[in-house]
Design a protein around this motif. Structure first.
Motif, mmCIF file in Angstrom:
data_model
loop_
_atom_site.group_PDB
_atom_site.id
_atom_site.type_symbol
_atom_site.label_atom_id
_atom_site.label_comp_id
_atom_site.label_asym_id
_atom_site.label_seq_id
_atom_site.Cartn_x
_atom_site.Cartn_y
_atom_site.Cartn_z
ATOM 1 N N SER A 92 0.800 -1.297 -0.095
ATOM 2 C CA SER A 92 -0.123 0.141 -0.026
ATOM 3 C C SER A 92 0.977 1.232 -0.061
ATOM 4 O O SER A 92 1.644 1.332 0.837
ATOM 5 C CB SER A 92 -1.126 0.005 1.314
ATOM 6 N N ARG A 128 -7.833 -0.466 -2.228
ATOM 7 C CA ARG A 128 -8.751 -0.850 -1.318
ATOM 8 C C ARG A 128 -8.462 0.204 -0.021
ATOM 9 O O ARG A 128 -9.564 0.320 0.783
ATOM 10 C CB ARG A 128 -8.448 -2.147 -0.854
ATOM 11 N N MET A 129 -7.215 0.268 0.378
ATOM 12 C CA MET A 129 -7.195 1.119 1.471
ATOM 13 C C MET A 129 -7.733 2.600 1.302
ATOM 14 O O MET A 129 -8.120 3.206 2.458
ATOM 15 C CB MET A 129 -5.551 1.175 1.930
ATOM 16 N N ASN A 132 -11.428 2.409 1.954
ATOM 17 C CA ASN A 132 -11.416 2.246 3.490
ATOM 18 C C ASN A 132 -11.185 3.650 4.211
ATOM 19 O O ASN A 132 -11.930 3.900 5.239
ATOM 20 C CB ASN A 132 -10.807 1.233 3.934
ATOM 21 N N LEU A 133 -10.565 4.228 3.746
ATOM 22 C CA LEU A 133 -10.180 5.797 4.169
ATOM 23 C C LEU A 133 -11.131 6.719 3.824
ATOM 24 O O LEU A 133 -11.130 8.031 4.289
ATOM 25 C CB LEU A 133 -8.860 6.127 3.949
ATOM 26 N N PHE A 180 -14.892 -0.776 -3.424
ATOM 27 C CA PHE A 180 -13.544 0.255 -3.002
ATOM 28 C C PHE A 180 -13.329 1.208 -4.003
ATOM 29 O O PHE A 180 -12.755 2.272 -3.616
ATOM 30 C CB PHE A 180 -12.586 -0.895 -3.059
#
Length: 193
Positions: A92, A128-129, A132-133, A180
């Motif tokens: 990431s 994806r991260m 999510n953020l 996402f």
């Protein structure tokens, strides 16, 4: 997706010389760099921020290790007027240096267009991260590329494998169906810039 924010960041992930080496195996979408260059040109012409990410492998034998020629960014990416260079040694870009999430927050950026290499590894993990953020993440799939995968299960010797095209399709499904990111193409994205 009907528009691209005036301050949307183009996040170009791991477009490095080492991914052209044979150790990675067969690739899909070898023309992805042309699409990345088209997106970068649009970003430069509109003054939007560009974030360049480079993978600095901790494995001294990896072509992406800082001591290897393969660690270098490809010339077209290296020449960009990047607003930020993030280096990382995990999948990431949000776990790198400097802190991408912090930088984006200071700039008031909420929309990210992600492209680069490998589709299913660092691009997917970063997307994806980002989702999510709470970022609005967009992935023009044809501005990414990846490689086939083979894994032998250690307990029973079962071989699992997927072609590069299969891996890319699965990433698109993971990102879109998982909520996402919006998965699109470079041709559909460029008119919105």
């Amino acid at each position: 997706m009907t528009s691209i924010d005036k301050n949307a960041a183009l996040v170009i992930i791991d477009v490095q010389q080492g991914f052209d080496e044979s150790e990675w195996g067969s690739t899909t979408n070898p023309g992805c760099e042309d699409n990345i260059d088209a997106l970068a040109a649009a970003w430069v012409s509109t003054g939007r921020p560009i974030v360049v990410v480079r993978h600095d492998s901790k494995n001294a034998g990896s072509s992406l290790h800082p001591g290897q020629p393969g660690n270098a960014l490809k010339p077209s990416v290296a020449a960009l007027p990047a607003s930020l260079l993030v280096t990382k040694n995990v999948n990431s870009a949000f776990i790198g240096d400097p802190d991408l999430h912090q930088w984006l927050g200071r700039q008031g950026i909420r929309q990210l267009v992600m492209c680069g290499i490998q589709t299913n590894m660092c691009v997917e993990t970063t997307a994806r991260m980002g989702g999510n953020l709470g970022y609005d993440v967009i992935v023009p799939l044809d501005a990414t590329r990846t490689f086939g995968l083979v894994e032998v299960a250690p307990r029973n010797g079962t071989t699992l494998s997927a072609t590069a095209d299969e891996v890319m399709r699965m990433t698109a499904l993971n990102l879109a169906a998982g909520g996402f990111a919006t998965v699109t193409s470079t041709a559909d994205l460029l008119p919105l810039i």
